[in-house]
Design a protein around this motif. Sequence first.
Motif, short mmCIF file in Angstrom:
data_model
loop_
_atom_site.label_atom_id
_atom_site.label_comp_id
_atom_site.label_asym_id
_atom_site.label_seq_id
_atom_site.Cartn_x
_atom_site.Cartn_y
_atom_site.Cartn_z
N LEU A 320 0.84 -1.34 -0.15
CA LEU A 320 -0.07 -0.01 0.03
C LEU A 320 0.80 1.21 -0.03
CD1 LEU A 320 -2.60 -0.92 2.67
CD2 LEU A 320 -2.61 -1.27 0.05
N GLY A 321 0.39 2.34 -0.68
CA GLY A 321 1.22 3.42 -0.67
C GLY A 321 0.15 4.98 -0.88
N TYR A 322 0.46 5.67 -0.43
CA TYR A 322 -0.53 7.01 -0.31
C TYR A 322 -0.14 7.78 -1.81
CZ TYR A 322 -2.01 6.65 4.24
OH TYR A 322 -2.59 6.33 5.38
N THR A 323 -1.20 8.26 -2.24
CA THR A 323 -1.23 9.02 -3.58
C THR A 323 -1.16 10.58 -3.48
OG1 THR A 323 -3.86 9.36 -3.71
CG2 THR A 323 -2.76 7.19 -4.76
N GLU A 324 -1.25 11.54 -4.22
CA GLU A 324 -1.02 12.86 -4.34
C GLU A 324 -2.38 13.26 -3.38
OE1 GLU A 324 -0.76 14.50 -7.93
OE2 GLU A 324 1.26 13.80 -8.34
N ASP A 325 -3.42 12.61 -3.45
CA ASP A 325 -4.63 12.65 -2.46
C ASP A 325 -4.45 12.01 -1.16
OD1 ASP A 325 -6.97 13.04 -1.25
OD2 ASP A 325 -8.29 13.03 -2.99
N PRO A 326 -4.27 12.82 -0.03
CA PRO A 326 -4.02 12.38 1.08
C PRO A 326 -5.33 11.15 1.68
CG PRO A 326 -4.31 14.57 1.46
CD PRO A 326 -4.35 14.36 -0.03
N GLY A 327 -6.32 11.22 1.21
CA GLY A 327 -7.36 10.42 1.44
C GLY A 327 -7.58 9.34 0.58
N VAL A 328 -6.73 9.02 -0.41
CA VAL A 328 -6.58 7.86 -1.36
C VAL A 328 -5.43 7.07 -1.00
CG1 VAL A 328 -6.91 7.20 -3.69
CG2 VAL A 328 -8.38 9.32 -2.79
N ILE A 329 -5.59 5.74 -1.27
CA ILE A 329 -4.50 4.96 -1.23
C ILE A 329 -4.36 3.97 -2.21
CG2 ILE A 329 -3.59 2.69 0.24
CD1 ILE A 329 -4.67 3.90 2.59
N GLU A 330 -3.22 3.59 -2.88
CA GLU A 330 -2.98 2.86 -3.71
C GLU A 330 -2.29 1.61 -3.57
OE1 GLU A 330 -1.68 3.71 -8.37
OE2 GLU A 330 0.11 3.39 -6.97
N ALA A 331 -3.05 0.36 -3.85
CA ALA A 331 -2.33 -0.87 -3.56
C ALA A 331 -1.91 -1.58 -4.86
CB ALA A 331 -3.53 -1.74 -3.19
N ARG A 332 -0.52 -2.04 -4.83
CA ARG A 332 -0.04 -2.68 -5.99
C ARG A 332 0.22 -4.14 -5.62
NH1 ARG A 332 4.58 1.60 -7.88
NH2 ARG A 332 4.72 0.08 -9.51
N LEU A 333 -0.29 -4.95 -6.46
CA LEU A 333 -0.10 -6.54 -6.32
C LEU A 333 0.51 -7.08 -7.57
CD1 LEU A 333 -0.92 -8.95 -4.72
CD2 LEU A 333 -3.01 -9.01 -5.71
N PRO A 334 1.70 -7.36 -7.47
CA PRO A 334 2.45 -8.47 -8.54
C PRO A 334 1.60 -9.74 -8.79
CG PRO A 334 4.13 -7.51 -7.02
CD PRO A 334 2.68 -7.25 -6.33
N VAL A 335 1.26 -10.01 -9.88
CA VAL A 335 0.62 -11.21 -10.15
C VAL A 335 1.21 -12.48 -9.52
CG1 VAL A 335 -0.87 -10.13 -12.13
CG2 VAL A 335 1.10 -11.55 -12.41
N GLY A 336 2.59 -12.46 -9.57
CA GLY A 336 3.28 -13.66 -8.81
C GLY A 336 2.99 -13.79 -7.38
N ALA A 337 2.64 -12.70 -6.69
CA ALA A 337 2.68 -12.54 -5.22
C ALA A 337 1.53 -13.52 -4.64
CB ALA A 337 2.51 -11.27 -4.73
N MET A 338 0.56 -13.75 -5.36
CA MET A 338 -0.52 -14.57 -4.94
C MET A 338 -0.53 -16.05 -5.51
SD MET A 338 -4.46 -14.06 -5.54
CE MET A 338 -4.53 -15.40 -6.86
N VAL A 339 0.20 -16.80 -4.53
CA VAL A 339 0.33 -18.51 -5.03
C VAL A 339 -0.62 -19.13 -4.30
CG1 VAL A 339 2.87 -17.55 -5.26
CG2 VAL A 339 2.03 -18.64 -3.29
N SER A 340 -1.29 -18.76 -3.43
CA SER A 340 -2.06 -19.89 -2.46
C SER A 340 -3.48 -19.99 -3.31
CB SER A 340 -2.20 -19.45 -1.06
OG SER A 340 -3.00 -18.32 -1.25
#
Length: 341
Positions: A320-340
């Motif tokens: 998770l990381g904040y965007t230029e808008d302090p009220g908005v968060i961006e989540a980044r998920l590499p497709v290889g991270a979800m293995v289960s």
Amino acid sequence: MGFLRIRTTVDERPGRLASLAAALAHRGGNILGLSVQTDTEGTVDEFVADIPATPDTVREALEAAGGRNVTVVPATAHELTDEPTRVLLLASRLRTMPWRLPELLAELLRADDARWVYGEAVSDLPDPTLLVVPVAPRRAVRLRRAELPFTLTEAARAASFARLAQPAPEESGAADRAVKLADGVEVTVRPLTSIYREAVRDLHDRCSPESRRFRYFTSMPALPPRVFDQLCDRNRGQSLVAGHDGQVVGMANLMFTNDPGTAEMAFLVEDRWQGRGLGTAMARMLVRAARDLGYAEVRATMLADNVRMRRLLLSLGATLGYTEDPGVIEARLPVGAMVSA
């Protein structure tokens, strides 16, 4: 004259690629290959060039032109083969000799070393010169490339390539999937089509203003017909609906973006169905769809007070990381991270 493989992270601004190409041309370089990839810090431009300059000179020129994290390594004429043709030939060899997966993965990514690993060593590693490609819950291929870190796009390519060596999944039907929730209730997940227009409208009617605000950043009382048509458009993305007892109780959307290698996902789940595992199940389906489509990363933008969505994405391996808008968060998920499963 010598062949060099050059990578640089760039800001997404008009004319940035032209500036980098001009910098190489100014050093007498002839660009023979170009690819655009996704990585954790942004878009990566990769060049294969025939250039009469030292790696240090090339690095300095690209940094002056706006490049970041510039890496320059020697290349060979063998690397100038047509990339799609090379990958198709490797895929053909893998289909006939699946036991040679590590060797062929190494050739695919031009890695220095590739070997099977077993047990728990199938999660992400902090060393960017190491890449672990899951093949089964407790089996993976570990790749090493000392001079050139792996990108998210390469991780997605490796995961897709490895799937060719695996048996086809036994599914009752790709277009109709039954999902059993944590409380034992079963829902059916299907692709979103225009026949669900009224059912999706009813879903919005039953959702609370807060649930709609979390999905659309405004308490949208009804989904505009134009937006519904866009969600159904397979050229724009892939969307799913979850049904139970004749009603649509959840909707998940995977939308393509202009960012190379990146798709964006979002969800709307009826209030009384939240917290039962439906959102997580549909998220996993979207990430698998993104992987199958060749995307390296899935992103989601959410309001900072959307605690349930944050927990869901963190459970799948997102950062998770904040965007230029302090009220908005961006989540980044590499497709290889979800293995289960």
